[in-house]
Design a protein around this motif. Structure first.
Motif, PDB file in Angstrom:
ATOM      1  N   LYS A  90     -56.389   0.676 -34.356  1.00  0.00           N
ATOM      2  CA  LYS A  90     -55.957   2.050 -35.119  1.00  0.00           C
ATOM      3  C   LYS A  90     -55.478   1.242 -36.756  1.00  0.00           C
ATOM      4  O   LYS A  90     -54.611   2.172 -37.747  1.00  0.00           O
ATOM      5  N   GLY A  91     -55.828   0.004 -37.109  1.00  0.00           N
ATOM      6  CA  GLY A  91     -55.360  -0.462 -38.423  1.00  0.00           C
ATOM      7  C   GLY A  91     -54.110  -1.043 -38.548  1.00  0.00           C
ATOM      8  O   GLY A  91     -53.975  -1.209 -39.651  1.00  0.00           O
ATOM      9  N   TYR A  92     -53.328  -1.094 -37.436  1.00  0.00           N
ATOM     10  CA  TYR A  92     -52.047  -1.649 -37.844  1.00  0.00           C
ATOM     11  C   TYR A  92     -51.971  -2.918 -38.317  1.00  0.00           C
ATOM     12  O   TYR A  92     -51.018  -3.345 -39.341  1.00  0.00           O
ATOM     13  N   ALA A  93     -52.772  -3.785 -37.833  1.00  0.00           N
ATOM     14  CA  ALA A  93     -52.839  -5.265 -38.405  1.00  0.00           C
ATOM     15  C   ALA A  93     -53.120  -5.271 -39.927  1.00  0.00           C
ATOM     16  O   ALA A  93     -52.273  -5.733 -40.592  1.00  0.00           O
ATOM     17  N   LYS A  94     -54.077  -4.424 -40.123  1.00  0.00           N
ATOM     18  CA  LYS A  94     -54.652  -4.317 -41.674  1.00  0.00           C
ATOM     19  C   LYS A  94     -53.517  -3.987 -42.559  1.00  0.00           C
ATOM     20  O   LYS A  94     -52.943  -4.417 -43.553  1.00  0.00           O
ATOM     21  N   LYS A  95     -52.977  -2.947 -41.983  1.00  0.00           N
ATOM     22  CA  LYS A  95     -51.638  -2.057 -42.757  1.00  0.00           C
ATOM     23  C   LYS A  95     -50.583  -3.143 -42.927  1.00  0.00           C
ATOM     24  O   LYS A  95     -49.869  -2.970 -43.810  1.00  0.00           O
ATOM     25  N   GLY A  96     -50.183  -3.554 -41.791  1.00  0.00           N
ATOM     26  CA  GLY A  96     -49.109  -4.519 -41.665  1.00  0.00           C
ATOM     27  C   GLY A  96     -49.275  -5.799 -42.904  1.00  0.00           C
ATOM     28  O   GLY A  96     -48.499  -6.166 -43.651  1.00  0.00           O
ATOM     29  N   MET A  97     -50.415  -6.318 -42.677  1.00  0.00           N
ATOM     30  CA  MET A  97     -50.707  -7.456 -43.745  1.00  0.00           C
ATOM     31  C   MET A  97     -50.861  -6.967 -45.127  1.00  0.00           C
ATOM     32  O   MET A  97     -50.190  -7.798 -45.921  1.00  0.00           O
ATOM     33  N   LEU A  98     -51.288  -5.768 -45.458  1.00  0.00           N
ATOM     34  CA  LEU A  98     -51.302  -5.230 -46.859  1.00  0.00           C
ATOM     35  C   LEU A  98     -49.873  -5.118 -47.204  1.00  0.00           C
ATOM     36  O   LEU A  98     -49.694  -5.063 -48.388  1.00  0.00           O
ATOM     37  N   ALA A  99     -48.832  -4.930 -46.385  1.00  0.00           N
ATOM     38  CA  ALA A  99     -47.428  -4.645 -46.807  1.00  0.00           C
ATOM     39  C   ALA A  99     -46.712  -5.896 -46.724  1.00  0.00           C
ATOM     40  O   ALA A  99     -45.541  -5.915 -47.342  1.00  0.00           O
ATOM     41  N   LEU A 100     -47.489  -6.897 -46.391  1.00  0.00           N
ATOM     42  CA  LEU A 100     -46.786  -8.425 -46.552  1.00  0.00           C
ATOM     43  C   LEU A 100     -46.272  -8.657 -47.950  1.00  0.00           C
ATOM     44  O   LEU A 100     -45.107  -9.349 -48.009  1.00  0.00           O
ATOM     45  N   GLU A 101     -47.047  -8.632 -48.956  1.00  0.00           N
ATOM     46  CA  GLU A 101     -46.621  -9.109 -50.141  1.00  0.00           C
ATOM     47  C   GLU A 101     -45.346  -8.356 -50.558  1.00  0.00           C
ATOM     48  O   GLU A 101     -44.274  -9.136 -51.079  1.00  0.00           O
ATOM     49  N   ARG A 102     -45.474  -7.183 -50.424  1.00  0.00           N
ATOM     50  CA  ARG A 102     -43.975  -6.388 -50.689  1.00  0.00           C
ATOM     51  C   ARG A 102     -42.863  -6.777 -50.195  1.00  0.00           C
ATOM     52  O   ARG A 102     -41.845  -6.883 -50.625  1.00  0.00           O
ATOM     53  N   PHE A 103     -43.228  -7.174 -48.705  1.00  0.00           N
ATOM     54  CA  PHE A 103     -41.916  -7.530 -47.715  1.00  0.00           C
ATOM     55  C   PHE A 103     -41.435  -8.939 -48.379  1.00  0.00           C
ATOM     56  O   PHE A 103     -40.129  -9.052 -48.212  1.00  0.00           O
ATOM     57  N   ILE A 104     -42.442  -9.916 -48.771  1.00  0.00           N
ATOM     58  CA  ILE A 104     -41.968 -11.056 -48.958  1.00  0.00           C
ATOM     59  C   ILE A 104     -41.164 -11.230 -50.405  1.00  0.00           C
ATOM     60  O   ILE A 104     -40.082 -11.578 -50.386  1.00  0.00           O
ATOM     61  N   VAL A 105     -41.785 -10.365 -51.270  1.00  0.00           N
ATOM     62  CA  VAL A 105     -41.022 -10.429 -52.650  1.00  0.00           C
ATOM     63  C   VAL A 105     -39.510  -9.607 -52.292  1.00  0.00           C
ATOM     64  O   VAL A 105     -38.581 -10.302 -53.133  1.00  0.00           O
ATOM     65  N   SER A 106     -39.406  -8.700 -51.443  1.00  0.00           N
ATOM     66  CA  SER A 106     -38.138  -8.092 -51.146  1.00  0.00           C
ATOM     67  C   SER A 106     -37.193  -9.043 -50.403  1.00  0.00           C
ATOM     68  O   SER A 106     -35.800  -9.018 -50.606  1.00  0.00           O
ATOM     69  N   ASN A 107     -37.782  -9.790 -49.586  1.00  0.00           N
ATOM     70  CA  ASN A 107     -36.873 -10.627 -48.684  1.00  0.00           C
ATOM     71  C   ASN A 107     -36.876 -11.837 -48.848  1.00  0.00           C
ATOM     72  O   ASN A 107     -35.924 -12.784 -48.419  1.00  0.00           O
ATOM     73  N   PHE A 108     -37.836 -12.575 -49.525  1.00  0.00           N
ATOM     74  CA  PHE A 108     -38.024 -14.034 -49.635  1.00  0.00           C
ATOM     75  C   PHE A 108     -38.480 -14.201 -51.010  1.00  0.00           C
ATOM     76  O   PHE A 108     -39.450 -14.649 -51.175  1.00  0.00           O
ATOM     77  N   PRO A 109     -37.688 -13.695 -52.063  1.00  0.00           N
ATOM     78  CA  PRO A 109     -38.093 -13.606 -53.437  1.00  0.00           C
ATOM     79  C   PRO A 109     -38.725 -15.175 -53.967  1.00  0.00           C
ATOM     80  O   PRO A 109     -39.238 -15.271 -54.826  1.00  0.00           O
ATOM     81  N   ASP A 110     -38.140 -16.258 -53.471  1.00  0.00           N
ATOM     82  CA  ASP A 110     -38.536 -17.596 -53.715  1.00  0.00           C
ATOM     83  C   ASP A 110     -39.754 -17.899 -53.405  1.00  0.00           C
ATOM     84  O   ASP A 110     -40.674 -18.896 -53.735  1.00  0.00           O
ATOM     85  N   CYS A 111     -40.315 -17.290 -52.252  1.00  0.00           N
ATOM     86  CA  CYS A 111     -41.850 -17.485 -51.684  1.00  0.00           C
ATOM     87  C   CYS A 111     -42.738 -16.850 -52.447  1.00  0.00           C
ATOM     88  O   CYS A 111     -42.892 -15.766 -53.012  1.00  0.00           O
ATOM     89  N   ASN A 112     -43.759 -17.810 -52.888  1.00  0.00           N
ATOM     90  CA  ASN A 112     -44.962 -17.410 -53.902  1.00  0.00           C
ATOM     91  C   ASN A 112     -46.164 -17.576 -53.274  1.00  0.00           C
ATOM     92  O   ASN A 112     -47.166 -17.461 -53.859  1.00  0.00           O
ATOM     93  N   GLU A 113     -46.244 -18.190 -51.956  1.00  0.00           N
ATOM     94  CA  GLU A 113     -47.433 -18.211 -50.891  1.00  0.00           C
ATOM     95  C   GLU A 113     -47.193 -18.099 -49.527  1.00  0.00           C
ATOM     96  O   GLU A 113     -46.325 -18.513 -49.145  1.00  0.00           O
ATOM     97  N   ILE A 114     -48.058 -17.324 -48.951  1.00  0.00           N
ATOM     98  CA  ILE A 114     -48.055 -17.356 -47.544  1.00  0.00           C
ATOM     99  C   ILE A 114     -49.508 -18.219 -46.799  1.00  0.00           C
ATOM    100  O   ILE A 114     -50.423 -18.043 -47.524  1.00  0.00           O
ATOM    101  N   VAL A 115     -49.049 -19.026 -46.196  1.00  0.00           N
ATOM    102  CA  VAL A 115     -50.332 -19.696 -45.480  1.00  0.00           C
ATOM    103  C   VAL A 115     -50.265 -19.489 -43.893  1.00  0.00           C
ATOM    104  O   VAL A 115     -49.367 -19.136 -43.219  1.00  0.00           O
ATOM    105  N   LEU A 116     -51.624 -19.693 -43.311  1.00  0.00           N
ATOM    106  CA  LEU A 116     -51.550 -19.678 -41.901  1.00  0.00           C
ATOM    107  C   LEU A 116     -52.935 -20.426 -41.458  1.00  0.00           C
ATOM    108  O   LEU A 116     -53.750 -20.821 -42.396  1.00  0.00           O
ATOM    109  N   ALA A 117     -53.063 -20.610 -40.365  1.00  0.00           N
ATOM    110  CA  ALA A 117     -54.139 -21.175 -39.713  1.00  0.00           C
ATOM    111  C   ALA A 117     -54.547 -20.271 -38.505  1.00  0.00           C
ATOM    112  O   ALA A 117     -53.870 -19.679 -37.714  1.00  0.00           O
TER     113      ALA A 117
END
Length: 160
Positions: A93-120
């Motif tokens: 239903k596209g929830y993973a994509k929509k969730g990941m597209l919301a990630l940057e805004r979520f990070i800026v709001s909740n973790f303002p010092d973070c400027n990069e997300i990494v994953l494996a």
């Protein structure tokens, strides 16, 4: 009447626990991640994030700002994303994509010092690789050997 989708990210709250414990995945997906009921307890520097659609948990992942991040990035302001899953009954239903597209805004709001997300992401997990590329993650060229083989290290840099 059908309600429009409203996908958003929220930090874990106790009210989400029962729904998260009910998550299931097919075996071919479960081998690449951890279901929420296996990681409902976290340590300092780990943050459980829930993907909600109209207030109902449909997905889950963990953000880390622990020493473990250093295995993936030299950036002191990076966070590590792990254990992304979408409950099987809500997949497609596209929830993973929509969730990941919301990630940057979520990070800026909740973790303002973070400027990069990494994953494996496992080299055999092609759907996840495609998802991450589609939402803006790039392959760093770095590799790590995980429990079930080679993993590609990907990053998403926050826009200044």
């Amino acid at each position: 009447m059908h309600k429009p989708e409203q996908v958003e990210l929220h930090l874990f709250r106790d009210e989400f626990e029962d729904e998260l414990k009910s998550f299931t995945l097919p075996d071919d997906q479960e081998r690449f991640t951890a279901l929420p009921d296996k990681i409902l307890t976290v340590t300092d520097g780990q943050y459980r994030v829930v993907i909600l659609n109209q207030g109902t948990p449909v997905g889950f992942f963990i953000l880390h700002c622990t020493e473990r991040v250093q295995e993936y990035s030299n950036n002191p302001n990076a966070m590590l994303l792990t254990s992304l899953s979408i409950n099987h009954k809500h997949q497609g239903k596209g929830y993973a994509k929509k969730g990941m597209l919301a990630l940057e805004r979520f990070i800026v709001s909740n973790f303002p010092d973070c400027n990069e997300i990494v994953l494996a992401v496992n080299h055999k997990n092609l759907p996840a690789q495609q998802l991450y590329k589609h939402v803006g993650f790039t392959d760093t060229g770095r590799r790590k050997i995980g429990a079930i083989g080679e993993q590609f290290i990907m990053e998403l840099r926050m826009k200044e």
